[in-house]
Design an enzyme around this catalytic site. Structure first.
Site, PDB file in Angstrom:
ATOM      1  N   ASP A 116       0.839  -1.192   0.000  1.00  0.00           N
ATOM      2  CA  ASP A 116       0.000   0.000   0.000  1.00  0.00           C
ATOM      3  C   ASP A 116       0.880   1.251   0.000  1.00  0.00           C
ATOM      4  OD1 ASP A 116      -2.217  -1.595   0.171  1.00  0.00           O
ATOM      5  OD2 ASP A 116      -2.507  -1.300   2.323  1.00  0.00           O
ATOM      6  N   VAL A 117       0.337   2.338  -0.510  1.00  0.00           N
ATOM      7  CA  VAL A 117       1.047   3.624  -0.504  1.00  0.00           C
ATOM      8  C   VAL A 117       1.482   3.981   0.925  1.00  0.00           C
ATOM      9  CG1 VAL A 117       0.779   6.118  -0.860  1.00  0.00           C
ATOM     10  CG2 VAL A 117      -0.096   4.517  -2.564  1.00  0.00           C
TER      11      VAL A 117
END
Length: 312
Positions: free
Chosen positions: A142-143
């Site tokens: 995930d970012v």
């Protein structure tokens, strides 16, 4: 980018229809896109701005400004990514230390830094396998998650690694700081995950979700929070965050899944405390390889603050 403008009469067959429904048929766009165009004032009928629920008049003249076409994700330019270090590389694989705030690859909803652009800027060749915007990507973080991430450099590595991930031959280990104290202190969370019924960008434990299994063990227990080691058996989106939230022990610094913002503030955190500390994988040349990553400064600082508060 110049937006296309179209002027045309309303066909007789669309007279009386709502603007969003009629223009969706006429232009071949989704009804939601047309509705957004109308809200933005991009739809005129006989020179007057019309709303999405207004009615089309047969024979009236439409003046429509179309939305910008989607950008070509495959044409992503190289871009230096601050703080992205190479942990290991050879002709087959590249293992990066992904910083927080960096996506694995470009998407229509993300125009920030990406691993793929960073590798291109650093002169690395990536496998051409996979969809155009995800070349070489066999795994994503995930970012908002930092740590070890692997990218295929060769075509054979892409094939080997994709199969290894699918057959669960890869060991993914994370450290997470969760609120409170999980009971039992070591255990397994086996609960299916699907999209949240009222918020499409969130996920939740749902009976009709996809199979998801998380193994965890306690590393440090403090009054306010517990540092746990997590091993994923499956790789669902937001899996660790959703599973611990479902146990009422959300990750510190993760308000999306119910964390206490005051605790995060006291620890100087502006994101969830979650880090991919190691990745073990079968190397295309044979043998099993494990690459590790140290805590980044922000997570290390938050942990030190917690230890000091608890007299450790």
């Amino acid at each position: 980018m110049t937006r296309e403008n179209r002027v045309m009469p309303v066909p007789d067959g669309l007279g009386g229809m709502r603007v969003d429904a009629g223009l969706s048929k006429l232009l071949g766009l989704s009804r939601s896109v047309v509705a957004e165009m109308a809200v933005d004032g991009d739809v005129l009928q006989d020179g007057q701005v019309v709303g999405k629920s207004d009615r089309l008049l047969a024979g009236a003249w439409l003046d429509v400004t179309l939305p910008e076409p989607p950008r070509d994700l495959a044409a992503e330019p190289p871009q230096h990514v601050e703080g992205m270090n190479i942990l290991y590389s050879d002709d087959d694989v590249i293992v990066v230390d992904k910083p927080v705030g960096v996506a694995a690859h470009p998407t229509l909803g993300w125009d920030g830094p990406t691993v793929t652009a960073g590798l291109a800027a650093a002169g690395f060749r990536i496998s051409t396998s996979g969809s155009p915007e995800r070349k070489g990507i066999v795994q994503r973080l995930d970012v908002g998650t930092s740590g070890v991430m692997i990218v295929a450099a060769s075509e054979r590595a892409y094939t080997v690694l994709k199969r290894a991930f699918k057959q669960r031959e890869v060991t993914k280990t994370y450290h997470a700081l969760v609120q409170g104290h999980p009971d039992p202190t070591d255990g397994t969370i086996d609960a299916p995950i699907g999209r949240h019924p009222s918020a499409g960008w969130r996920f939740a434990v749902r009976d009709d979700g996809k199979h998801a299994v998380t193994h965890y063990s306690t590393l440090e227990a403090h009054r306010q929070a517990t540092l746990v080691e997590v091993k994923l058996e499956t790789g669902r989106t937001h899996q660790i965050r959703v599973h611990f939230s479902s146990m009422h022990h959300p990750l510190v610094g993760d308000p999306m899944y119910g964390s206490d913002p005051n605790l995060a503030k006291k620890m100087g955190l502006v994101r969830q405390w979650l880090h991919a500390v190691s990745l073990g994988f079968p190397h295309p040349n044979g043998g099993f390889m494990t690459v590790t990553s140290e805590y980044p400064d922000d997570l290390d600082h938050a942990l030190q603050v917690l230890r000091e508060v608890n007299g450790v």
